[in-house]
Every structure is written in C-alpha cells, then in structure tokens.
Design a protein around this motif. Structure first.
Motif, short mmCIF file in Angstrom:
data_model
loop_
_atom_site.label_atom_id
_atom_site.label_comp_id
_atom_site.label_asym_id
_atom_site.label_seq_id
_atom_site.Cartn_x
_atom_site.Cartn_y
_atom_site.Cartn_z
N SER A 175 0.83 -1.20 0.00
CA SER A 175 0.00 0.00 0.00
C SER A 175 0.87 1.25 0.00
O SER A 175 2.10 1.17 0.11
CB SER A 175 -0.95 -0.01 1.21
OG SER A 175 -1.99 -0.94 1.01
N THR A 176 0.21 2.38 -0.11
CA THR A 176 0.94 3.65 -0.16
C THR A 176 0.44 4.55 0.97
O THR A 176 -0.68 4.41 1.46
CB THR A 176 0.73 4.38 -1.50
OG1 THR A 176 -0.67 4.67 -1.67
CG2 THR A 176 1.20 3.51 -2.65
N VAL A 177 1.30 5.49 1.37
CA VAL A 177 0.93 6.48 2.37
C VAL A 177 0.70 7.80 1.66
O VAL A 177 1.58 8.29 0.95
CB VAL A 177 2.01 6.62 3.45
CG1 VAL A 177 1.67 7.76 4.41
CG2 VAL A 177 2.15 5.32 4.23
N GLY A 178 -0.50 8.34 1.81
CA GLY A 178 -0.83 9.61 1.19
C GLY A 178 -0.67 10.75 2.19
O GLY A 178 0.43 11.02 2.67
N PRO A 179 -1.76 11.39 2.57
CA PRO A 179 -1.64 12.53 3.49
C PRO A 179 -1.22 12.10 4.90
O PRO A 179 -1.61 11.04 5.38
CB PRO A 179 -3.07 13.11 3.51
CG PRO A 179 -3.95 11.97 3.10
CD PRO A 179 -3.15 11.16 2.13
N VAL A 180 -0.40 12.92 5.51
CA VAL A 180 0.01 12.73 6.90
C VAL A 180 -0.31 14.02 7.65
O VAL A 180 0.11 15.11 7.23
CB VAL A 180 1.51 12.41 7.01
CG1 VAL A 180 1.91 12.26 8.48
CG2 VAL A 180 1.86 11.16 6.23
#
Length: 330
Positions: free
Chosen positions: A194-199
């Motif tokens: 998976s990917t990490v978008g907004p933090v």
C-alpha cells in the motif's frame, strides 16, 4: 523390475530424500544399497481398475484443494505434493472443510495457519495419499469434499490502498519530541504493497483530531490510521476524535498483547484503525494481524478480534521471526 514408489533415504543431519525414484529399474548393484536402507523386500504392484497409486492420487488431490494464488509441481516426490504461493499475499484456509477432509483418514493435507502472510514461492500446504495404493472411491470422495464450497487453500494478493496517517499527541505536535510513529506505520503499509498519502499531526484535542481525519479523507485516503492516545489517561482523546469524525461500527479493545487497546471502525467507505502507542515500540503487534485482512476488505468486528485471543500472546523473542511463530495463530 520397476520400483512402484520412491524409496526414502535418511542420513541424520545431512540428507532426507529419495534414494531411488518411482520407475527406477532395479540393477544388481542396487541390492546392497537397498539393504543398507533396511529393505529386504520391495513391492511389485499390479493395480486393478478400481485402485489408484499414491502419485496419481496426490495430483488429483492437489488439483481439488488448490485455489486462487496457489500453484504446484506435477512432479510427485515420495508420494507428496507441495502447494506453494503463486503470489505475495494472505493465506486463506477453509478450516472446517480441511478438518473434514483429514477426517477421511486415508488422505491428508497439512497447511500453514489461516491468515498467515506468505511470499511467492513459499510452501503453504503439503498433501498425499497415506497408503501406497487405495480404492479409487476413497480419492473420489476426498476430491468431492475438497471441491464443495470452493477451494480449501488460497493465497489472496493484497490490493494497493492509499492510507492517511494522523499522528496525535501534544508532545509531537508542539515539537517536544521527534515523531517515530510515522516511519513505523509507513514501513508496515508499504511492506504490504500500500501507499501512504496525506500525513497530518494533531494535538490532544478531539475536534482537531477529527478535523485532521476529515482532511485525510478529503485528500482521497481509503484507510485512516491514527497513532497514540488510545489508553486511559485524561489526555488520551484520540478515540473521541475518531468518533467525532463520524466513525461507525467501532470496536475498541482486543485480547492481544501487545495491542490490547486497538480500535477498528469505519468512516463511510474507509476503514479506520486507532493504533495504541505500543505499535511504535514493539516489532509486531495486533496491527500486523488485522492490517492485511482490512486491506482485503474484510470486516473486523468483535467476533473476529475475540478469536485472536487464542495465540494472541506475543513471546517477545529477542529476534522477531514473525510470521514464522505462534503469534496470532488460533
């Protein structure tokens, strides 16, 4: 004469495998070797029309048991066939049908545990006909049982999900300490494809936590993971913030150590996970048990979490080898 089955040789700590393969034509010089293996007699088979050899049976059983994401070789070794993962993913076992299959007695299939993360090429099951030969009706019954209701052994590839992270806590928000949670969560998510978008970072304020969650959702996050603030201290308000963000089907608390204070729920079509602070310290927690299943779109509720209690105690090994251990294996 032709050998009708593999003859196994075992040399302690050095070798275990076929010394002679099925189909080998026995030569005079083989006799001494066979005797060293304890063989004073060998089988000569004349199969009737209603009988089946272990090799043919093993391939029929493999075809019946193997489902999506599972592959196997047509080469039968010592009467056994190994089922392997054709993809990286999560192993799924139809446990009740596997149990009924093994109750038949003359066939067997041993698997890794249900919901084990596996890599492509990893063996996930092994099967065979137990006697050298059997009536064909025995194998026919086993095949019919294995096929009823879908495959028994599957490996499901994990979809790519865009996750939004909300890091909570005054100590991080105000820069008193350096955040370590984002790196841990990012590593776990990317390892699963998976990917990490907004933090987003939020102080210990439920309204601001809810706003940070809402901002992640507006930016297209399909999964929300919050960190910290899940305990019983007065400053632990992340649960309140998740509720204010519109979470439903919320379940808080699990019979797993580490990870007893995990929260799972949904906000619209997005899953939400509230990860307690132990997720930053321990290499493996309840998060590792539920995250792959959530990525697959499974609903994780009270019943699913309760089932994790058996096997839910991490042994805290000096060198973590998860998932090659008992953690999370009910």
């Amino acid at each position: 004469m032709v050998l009708p089955h593999d003859i196994t040789e075992i040399v302690k700590d050095r070798f275990k495998g076929p010394a002679f393969r099925k189909g080998h034509i026995i030569q005079a010089e083989d006799v001494a070797h066979l005797r060293r293996l304890g063989k004073e007699h060998i089988y000569v088979l004349h199969l009737g029309l209603d009988e089946i050899h272990e090799n043919e049976a093993a391939l029929r059983l493999a075809e019946a048991l193997a489902g999506e994401g599972v592959e196997y070789s047509q080469e039968v070794v010592e009467g056994k066939v190994g089922l392997k993962a054709a993809v990286d993913g999560l192993l799924k076992i139809a446990r009740e049908r596997l149990y009924r299959f093994n109750l038949l007695g003359e066939v067997m299939c041993a698997t890794l545990q249900d919901n084990t993360p596996v890599k492509r090429g990893e063996q996930v099951a092994g099967l065979r006909l137990i006697p050298l030969t059997a009536p064909r009706r025995v194998v026919d019954e086993a095949v019919s049982l294995a096929r009823s209701g879908g495959p028994v052994v599957r490996v499901l590839p994990l979809p790519t999900v865009r996750a939004g992270l909300v890091i909570t806590g005054n100590e991080v928000f105000h820069g008193r300490i350096e955040d370590r949670f984002e790196g841990v969560l990012r590593e776990k998510l990317t390892a699963l494809g998976s990917t990490v978008g907004p933090v987003r970072f939020a102080p210990d304020d439920p309204e601001l936590i809810a706003a940070a969650i809402g901002a992640c959702l507006e930016e297209g996050a399909e999964l929300i993971v919050t960190s910290g603030g899940m305990s019983v201290d007065p400053d632990d308000v992340t649960r309140l913030g998740i509720g204010m963000a519109g979470a439903s089907a919320v379940v808080y608390g699990t019979p797993v150590l580490p990870g007893a204070m995990l929260l799972v729920g949904r906000i619209g079509s997005a899953s939400v996970l509230g990860v307690p602070a132990c997720g930053m310290f321990h290499a493996v927690t309840v998060l590792d048990l539920v995250l792959p299943r959530i990525l697959l779109g499974e609903t994780i509720g009270r019943e699913e979490l309760a089932a994790l209690g058996h096997g839910g105690l991490c042994r805290q090994c000096a060198r973590c080898q998860y998932p090659v251990c008992s953690f999370g294996k009910s």
